[in-house]
Design an enzyme around this catalytic site. Structure first.
Site, PDB file in Angstrom:
ATOM      1  N   LEU A 139      16.413 -20.446   5.719  1.00 19.67           N
ATOM      2  CA  LEU A 139      15.369 -21.445   5.862  1.00 19.67           C
ATOM      3  C   LEU A 139      15.704 -22.599   4.934  1.00 19.67           C
ATOM      4  O   LEU A 139      16.290 -22.397   3.866  1.00 19.67           O
ATOM      5  CB  LEU A 139      13.986 -20.887   5.485  1.00 19.67           C
ATOM      6  CG  LEU A 139      13.317 -19.880   6.414  1.00 19.67           C
ATOM      7  CD1 LEU A 139      11.953 -19.494   5.843  1.00 19.67           C
ATOM      8  CD2 LEU A 139      13.160 -20.428   7.822  1.00 19.67           C
ATOM      9  N   ASP A 140      15.304 -23.804   5.324  1.00 22.89           N
ATOM     10  CA  ASP A 140      15.448 -24.934   4.419  1.00 22.89           C
ATOM     11  C   ASP A 140      14.656 -24.684   3.145  1.00 22.89           C
ATOM     12  O   ASP A 140      13.649 -23.957   3.151  1.00 22.89           O
ATOM     13  CB  ASP A 140      14.921 -26.217   5.071  1.00 22.89           C
ATOM     14  CG  ASP A 140      15.720 -26.635   6.285  1.00 22.89           C
ATOM     15  OD1 ASP A 140      16.898 -26.279   6.365  1.00 22.89           O
ATOM     16  OD2 ASP A 140      15.142 -27.325   7.153  1.00 22.89           O
ATOM     17  N   ARG A 141      15.065 -25.331   2.075  1.00 21.64           N
ATOM     18  CA  ARG A 141      14.327 -25.237   0.811  1.00 21.64           C
ATOM     19  C   ARG A 141      12.868 -25.662   1.001  1.00 21.64           C
ATOM     20  O   ARG A 141      11.957 -25.071   0.424  1.00 21.64           O
ATOM     21  CB  ARG A 141      14.996 -26.138  -0.228  1.00 21.64           C
ATOM     22  CG  ARG A 141      14.214 -26.272  -1.529  1.00 21.64           C
ATOM     23  CD  ARG A 141      14.945 -27.149  -2.541  1.00 21.64           C
ATOM     24  NE  ARG A 141      14.141 -27.307  -3.738  1.00 21.64           N
ATOM     25  CZ  ARG A 141      13.546 -28.443  -4.106  1.00 21.64           C
ATOM     26  NH1 ARG A 141      13.666 -29.520  -3.355  1.00 21.64           N
ATOM     27  NH2 ARG A 141      12.831 -28.500  -5.216  1.00 21.64           N
TER      28      ARG A 141
END
Length: 296
Positions: A139-141
């Site tokens: 997942l993106d940050r």
């Protein structure tokens, strides 16, 4: 992944690389050229501590001969101290094969850039005391929600193949402006490619390579809580699709316009949540579903 001649240290496993083609007179010359952001003095200090070794665990020194194909192990270190990320992850499920975690906003999944200890992987390694944890998707940050880790090298490839073959169901939620004059649910498709800046994507003309099913959970005044089912997994796909529809996700700092980096500001989380992941377990044949307990 080769075996480690260096132990895990405070949740951080050693990094490694195979020395490439090239002609350097010694190891320090190679390291200075390969890692320009790391001062030469820092490499000399690490070597003096015995924190840079070959695949057999033999210490490498500044004057060690550069040898193409040699396997080098070292600990990744940051020159500047990390700012603590004030949000905690939650373990949703633990078995002999998988660790399922509810990730908060702003916490990177793996070390990169200026993040090392303040990452989900390193936090979990410290909590569980397990070096062999590997995320089987990302997942993106900026995105919160469900992330699955493998803790068993023997079954890792089997679970990773589910994501490669797209035989899993992913459900997301996003808070964004209300989209009018549209019949829900509907499917949005477009062709996405890397943008002009390294961290953003863009839509271009051509055969679609990204697809998202978009539905409504509820309206909240001028905002809407959307339910999103990505049928493909392009980088930033959901963010790009909603922005292209004229309803960018609340607090999106990349789309439709990339804003200046907010550094350590955690006051405005992106309103995007990986709500659930479900699949038929490739080992047991059972239907499994993991859901985030977070809300937008």
């Amino acid at each position: 992944m080769p075996s480690h001649p260096l132990p895990m240290r405070d949740g951080v496993a050693p990094s490694y690389l195979y020395l490439p083609e090239g002609d350097w007179p010694d190891m320090i010359s190679f390291l200075v050229a390969r890692f320009p952001d790391v001062p030469e003095a820092a490499w000399r200090e690490r070597m003096a501590r015995g924190d840079v070794v070959d695949g057999a665990g033999n210490p490498l020194t500044p004057s060690s001969r550069f040898k193409r194909g040699l396997r080098m192990f070292y600990y990744r270190e940051l020159e500047e101290p990390e700012t603590p990320i004030p949000f905690k992850e939650e373990i949703l499920h633990l078995d002999e094969h998988l660790v399922v975690v509810d990730k908060p906003h702003f916490l990177p999944v793996i070390p990169s850039g200026r993040f090392l200890h303040e990452t989900l992987l390193v936090r979990l390694r410290k909590t569980l005391g397990e070096e062999d944890l590997v995320p089987i998707h990302r997942l993106d940050r900026e995105t919160a929600g469900v992330v699955i880790f493998s803790r068993n090298a023997g079954s890792r490839g089997t679970y990773q193949s589910m994501f490669q073959k797209r035989v899993i169901d992913k459900e997301y939620e996003a808070l964004a402006p209300r989209l009018h004059n549209v019949q829900f649910p509907f499917t949005y498709r477009s062709r996405m490619e890397e943008g002009d800046k390294f961290f953003v994507m863009k839509e271009v003309a051509g055969e679609p390579n990204s697809e998202t099913l978009i539905d409504v959970i509820e309206h909240r005044g001028e905002l809407t809580l959307y339910r999103l089912y990505p049928h493909t997994g392009r980088q930033h796909q959901l963010r790009v699709h909603l922005s292209a529809l004229g309803v960018p996700i609340v607090n999106d700092a990349f789309y439709p316009v990339a804003l200046p980096c907010k550094q350590d500001d955690v006051s405005q989380p992106l309103q995007l949540l990986a709500r659930a992941i479900s699949f038929i377990d490739p080992l047991s044949g059972e239907w499994r579903e993991f859901r985030s307990r977070r809300t937008l």
